[in-house]
Design an enzyme around this catalytic site. Structure first.
Site, PDB file in Angstrom:
ATOM      1  N   HIS A 108     -14.195  44.049 -10.803  1.00 42.76           N
ATOM      2  CA  HIS A 108     -15.351  44.068  -9.910  1.00 42.76           C
ATOM      3  C   HIS A 108     -15.304  45.260  -8.962  1.00 42.76           C
ATOM      4  O   HIS A 108     -16.349  45.814  -8.602  1.00 42.76           O
ATOM      5  CB  HIS A 108     -15.411  42.773  -9.103  1.00 42.76           C
ATOM      6  CG  HIS A 108     -15.843  41.584  -9.911  1.00 42.76           C
ATOM      7  ND1 HIS A 108     -16.117  40.358  -9.346  1.00 42.76           N
ATOM      8  CD2 HIS A 108     -16.067  41.439 -11.232  1.00 42.76           C
ATOM      9  CE1 HIS A 108     -16.485  39.508 -10.297  1.00 42.76           C
ATOM     10  NE2 HIS A 108     -16.454  40.152 -11.449  1.00 42.76           N
ATOM     11  N   ASP A 109     -14.106  45.657  -8.579  1.00 39.73           N
ATOM     12  CA  ASP A 109     -13.971  46.793  -7.672  1.00 39.73           C
ATOM     13  C   ASP A 109     -14.464  48.078  -8.332  1.00 39.73           C
ATOM     14  O   ASP A 109     -15.023  48.956  -7.674  1.00 39.73           O
ATOM     15  CB  ASP A 109     -12.505  46.935  -7.269  1.00 39.73           C
ATOM     16  CG  ASP A 109     -12.310  47.843  -6.069  1.00 39.73           C
ATOM     17  OD1 ASP A 109     -13.262  48.044  -5.304  1.00 39.73           O
ATOM     18  OD2 ASP A 109     -11.185  48.350  -5.896  1.00 39.73           O
ATOM     19  N   THR A 185     -18.464  51.716  -6.568  1.00 39.26           N
ATOM     20  CA  THR A 185     -17.683  52.938  -6.699  1.00 39.26           C
ATOM     21  C   THR A 185     -16.687  52.737  -7.840  1.00 39.26           C
ATOM     22  O   THR A 185     -16.301  51.611  -8.161  1.00 39.26           O
ATOM     23  CB  THR A 185     -16.904  53.264  -5.416  1.00 39.26           C
ATOM     24  OG1 THR A 185     -15.818  52.329  -5.265  1.00 39.26           O
ATOM     25  CG2 THR A 185     -17.805  53.220  -4.196  1.00 39.26           C
ATOM     26  N   PHE A 187     -13.633  53.845  -7.810  1.00 38.13           N
ATOM     27  CA  PHE A 187     -12.271  53.931  -7.296  1.00 38.13           C
ATOM     28  C   PHE A 187     -11.692  52.548  -6.987  1.00 38.13           C
ATOM     29  O   PHE A 187     -12.435  51.591  -6.727  1.00 38.13           O
ATOM     30  CB  PHE A 187     -12.252  54.783  -6.024  1.00 38.13           C
ATOM     31  CG  PHE A 187     -12.807  56.160  -6.230  1.00 38.13           C
ATOM     32  CD1 PHE A 187     -12.068  57.125  -6.887  1.00 38.13           C
ATOM     33  CD2 PHE A 187     -14.090  56.480  -5.796  1.00 38.13           C
ATOM     34  CE1 PHE A 187     -12.591  58.399  -7.101  1.00 38.13           C
ATOM     35  CE2 PHE A 187     -14.618  57.742  -6.005  1.00 38.13           C
ATOM     36  CZ  PHE A 187     -13.870  58.706  -6.660  1.00 38.13           C
ATOM     37  N   ASP A 189     -10.778  51.008  -4.348  1.00 33.89           N
ATOM     38  CA  ASP A 189     -10.954  51.237  -2.910  1.00 33.89           C
ATOM     39  C   ASP A 189     -11.385  49.984  -2.159  1.00 33.89           C
ATOM     40  O   ASP A 189     -11.860  50.072  -1.023  1.00 33.89           O
ATOM     41  CB  ASP A 189     -11.966  52.363  -2.677  1.00 33.89           C
ATOM     42  CG  ASP A 189     -13.332  52.064  -3.298  1.00 33.89           C
ATOM     43  OD1 ASP A 189     -13.492  50.995  -3.919  1.00 33.89           O
ATOM     44  OD2 ASP A 189     -14.250  52.901  -3.173  1.00 33.89           O
ATOM     45  N   SER A 191     -13.904  48.227  -2.514  1.00 32.43           N
ATOM     46  CA  SER A 191     -15.332  48.223  -2.177  1.00 32.43           C
ATOM     47  C   SER A 191     -15.893  46.819  -2.230  1.00 32.43           C
ATOM     48  O   SER A 191     -16.913  46.530  -1.594  1.00 32.43           O
ATOM     49  CB  SER A 191     -16.111  49.155  -3.112  1.00 32.43           C
ATOM     50  OG  SER A 191     -15.951  48.784  -4.473  1.00 32.43           O
ATOM     51  N   HIS A 353     -10.655  38.163 -20.586  1.00 32.30           N
ATOM     52  CA  HIS A 353     -11.416  36.944 -20.336  1.00 32.30           C
ATOM     53  C   HIS A 353     -10.789  35.737 -21.028  1.00 32.30           C
ATOM     54  O   HIS A 353     -10.991  34.598 -20.603  1.00 32.30           O
ATOM     55  CB  HIS A 353     -12.866  37.116 -20.812  1.00 32.30           C
ATOM     56  CG  HIS A 353     -13.725  37.839 -19.829  1.00 32.30           C
ATOM     57  ND1 HIS A 353     -14.964  38.338 -20.140  1.00 32.30           N
ATOM     58  CD2 HIS A 353     -13.525  38.156 -18.527  1.00 32.30           C
ATOM     59  CE1 HIS A 353     -15.494  38.924 -19.086  1.00 32.30           C
ATOM     60  NE2 HIS A 353     -14.635  38.830 -18.089  1.00 32.30           N
TER      61      HIS A 353
END
Length: 589
Positions: A108-109, A185, A187, A189, A191, A353
């Site tokens: 997801h990030d 993003t 990265f 990070d 987010s 999954h």
């Protein structure tokens, strides 16, 4: 936040405005990922297209979903799910459910399909809607479907990801192959904690003491309530909980929500430590430094604790993804594009999954299991976390319960009943993965085999990396040609490379992505050649980070944890007091 049209225009007109806005002296990464690469400011930025390893493969060469090389439709994704996969459920005796759940955080990030939350029904109550949207791509159900046939179901819902084709079509100019847009993003990070734009981040900050917004209930800090909870969550009562975070998917399952909350609380914990050390720092300085430390710890956990299980520690060592140095690594390369690859985010990375469990364990501090929850009973409704000590019981359970193996077996809760919300059946995650890869024009398995250095198959017997003849015979019974086989199907049939959890083609895609993610990130925590880099002493503190410590510090009532939280409790990985685990010393800041 840039609109898709705005992003496309920036790309088309050379990005001159963006280049002029980059500040090479800033020690902090932007929220939307722009200007990480000073020469190519949109590389890795939110609201830009996913990257490609191979050219898009569309039925019409521009945008329609991939088809058989014979010109006919590919087999129904649901038929493939029912025929090739099973429910002979096997547990992985080595890993905990934290391992799988952290993978969803990383996924997801790095990726958020544009338009994924659009309310564009394509299939309601098992029937294709009349006058469907151009973005509809429902999954046909076979008439003998063991779950849906009794109700006369015809389809499973799926809405296509927004792409550059949608932008071009609106401008009456369609020529280049569609490229799907990534709202996150690229990265690592966090987010999903901080948001993918400055505007989104501003809604999440307290603007006091460098902290993120929280609401304290019964002595515990929780994310703020979502202002549009009725649309963001599936609420049963007006008192049900729905959280506002940096990612619209944070409420999907209770254990995903737990990790969101853990990293949110970790930010505020770090901000508090810094505030006591640096009394003259203002809110902005405290916030950015806490964010920077939080991201660095997360990157360290990702590369040194989590990824080695999947990619193999020895192979990561050989490829330079793991470094054995007390100092800086400095392997940033401005010529490397870190943009999340379509074939990674919407292909190879969905391999895991099959490790999802439909039943979530509740555990006491002794790790005695005292009950369980059905994952579908709490989808998009994390209320259980604030009831009857649910957060703590599920955290302990997640760090105790085994993951499922990454194999051909899928839990029935995600293969037939995902998102059922009180209905007799729901949807099929495996079928969705297959259909989504076709929506995105991801090339077939044979093409990726060739890209990854394997021989291109011309007959079914050439698939020698599969587990045996029975496997390619099953594929041959459903697909018309060797070039038709979906990437998201074949991944489960390849034999794992020794010491890894992936076959050669999937390992190749994952390795390529995580090399780019690290070496294409100017702000990666081990880089000392950028403004505001950590000192060597601070870097050594960051390297103390562990998933166990994150869970310990941010889970009230959890007083002990095994040092390797992604791995099962054993004699060599025993439960130990949280206070004995290595911990970052904020005095170095």
């Amino acid at each position: 936040m840039w609109s898709p049209v705005g992003v496309y225009l920036l790309i088309a007109f050379g990005l001159s405005r963006v280049r002029g806005q980059c500040d090479s002296t800033s020690p902090y990464r932007t929220y939307d990922g722009r200007c990480n690469n000073l020469q190519n400011p949109t590389w890795g930025a939110a609201n830009t297209p996913y990257g490609r390893l191979l050219p898009a493969d569309y039925g019409d060469g521009v945008s329609t979903p991939r088809r058989s090389k014979t010109g006919t439709d590919l087999p129904s994704a649901r038929t493939l799910s029912l025929t090739l996969f099973n429910e002979q459920f096997m547990l992985d005796p080595r890993t905990t459910l934290v391992n799988m759940q952290f993978g969803q955080v990383v996924a997801h990030d790095m990726g958020l399909r544009a338009g994924g939350s659009d309310s564009v029904p394509c299939c309601t109550n098992g029937r294709v809607v009349s006058n469907p949207s151009r973005r509809c791509y429902p999954i046909p159900l076979p008439p003998n479907d063991p779950i849906t046939a009794a109700g006369g179901g015809q389809c499973l819902d799926l809405v296509r990801t927004r792409s550059t084709f949608d932008v071009n079509a609106a401008a009456c100019s369609v020529s280049n192959p569609a490229q799907q847009l990534n709202d996150a993003t690229s990265f690592l990070d966090l987010s999903l904690v901080y948001g993918n734009s400055a505007q989104q981040n501003a809604q999440l900050r307290a603007f006091v003491g460098g902290r993120m917004k929280v609401e304290n209930r019964n002595g515990t800090d929780w994310p703020p309530r979502h202002p549009q909870s009725g649309t963001a969550c599936t609420l049963r009562l007006s008192t049900d909980t729905c959280y506002l975070t940096g990612d619209e998917r944070s409420n999907i399952t209770p254990e995903l929500t737990i990790l969101h909350i853990a990293f949110l609380r970790e930010h505020n914990r770090i901000a508090g430590l810094l505030a006591r050390q640096r009394t003259l720092w203002n809110d902005e300085k405290l916030f950015q430094e806490a964010r920077r430390i939080n991201i660095a710890q997360y990157q360290h956990i990702s590369y040194y604790e989590w990824l080695p299980w999947f990619l193999g520690r020895d192979i990561m060592d050989q490829r330079g993804l793991l470094q054995r140095t007390p100092d800086y690594v400095n392997d940033y390369n401005p010529s490397i594009n870190p943009t999340t690859l379509n074939s990674h985010s919407n292909g190879a990375f969905r391999y895991f999954h099959s490790a999802i469990m439909g039943s979530l364990s509740l555990a006491q501090e002794s790790r005695a299991i005292t009950g369980s929850l059905n994952i579908n009973d709490h989808m998009f409704n994390p209320t259980v976390l604030e009831q009857n000590n649910g957060y703590t019981l599920l955290t302990r359970g997640m760090a105790t319960q085994p993951s499922a193996r990454t194999d051909l077996s899928f839990d029935p809760e995600i293969r037939h009943f995902l998102f059922r919300f009180g209905k007799r059946f729901g949807t099929d995650l495996k079928a969705l993965d297959i259909q989504r890869s076709r929506d995105h024009g991801i090339a077939g398995y044979n093409a990726f085999r060739q890209y990854c250095g394997l021989s291109r198959a011309t007959r079914w017997e050439d698939f020698v990396e599969l587990r045996g003849p029975a496997d390619y015979q099953r594929l041959a019974s459903l697909y018309r040609t060797v070039d038709d086989v979906d990437l998201t199907v074949s991944e489960f049939f390849e034999r794992h490379i020794p010491g890894t959890q992936a076959g050669p083609t999937y390992h190749c895609i994952l390795m390529e992505q995580f090399l780019r993610t690290r070496r294409g990130d100017r702000f990666f925590y081990e880089n000392g050649n950028t403004a505001g880099a950590f000192t060597v002493y601070q870097l050594r503190e960051i390297r103390k980070a562990s998933m166990a410590r994150i869970l310990c510090d941010n889970s009230p009532g959890v007083t002990q944890m095994q040092r390797q939280a992604f791995q099962q409790i054993t004699d060599i990985n025993p439960l130990q007091l949280c206070s004995t685990l290595p911990q970052l010393d904020a005095r170095f800041w």
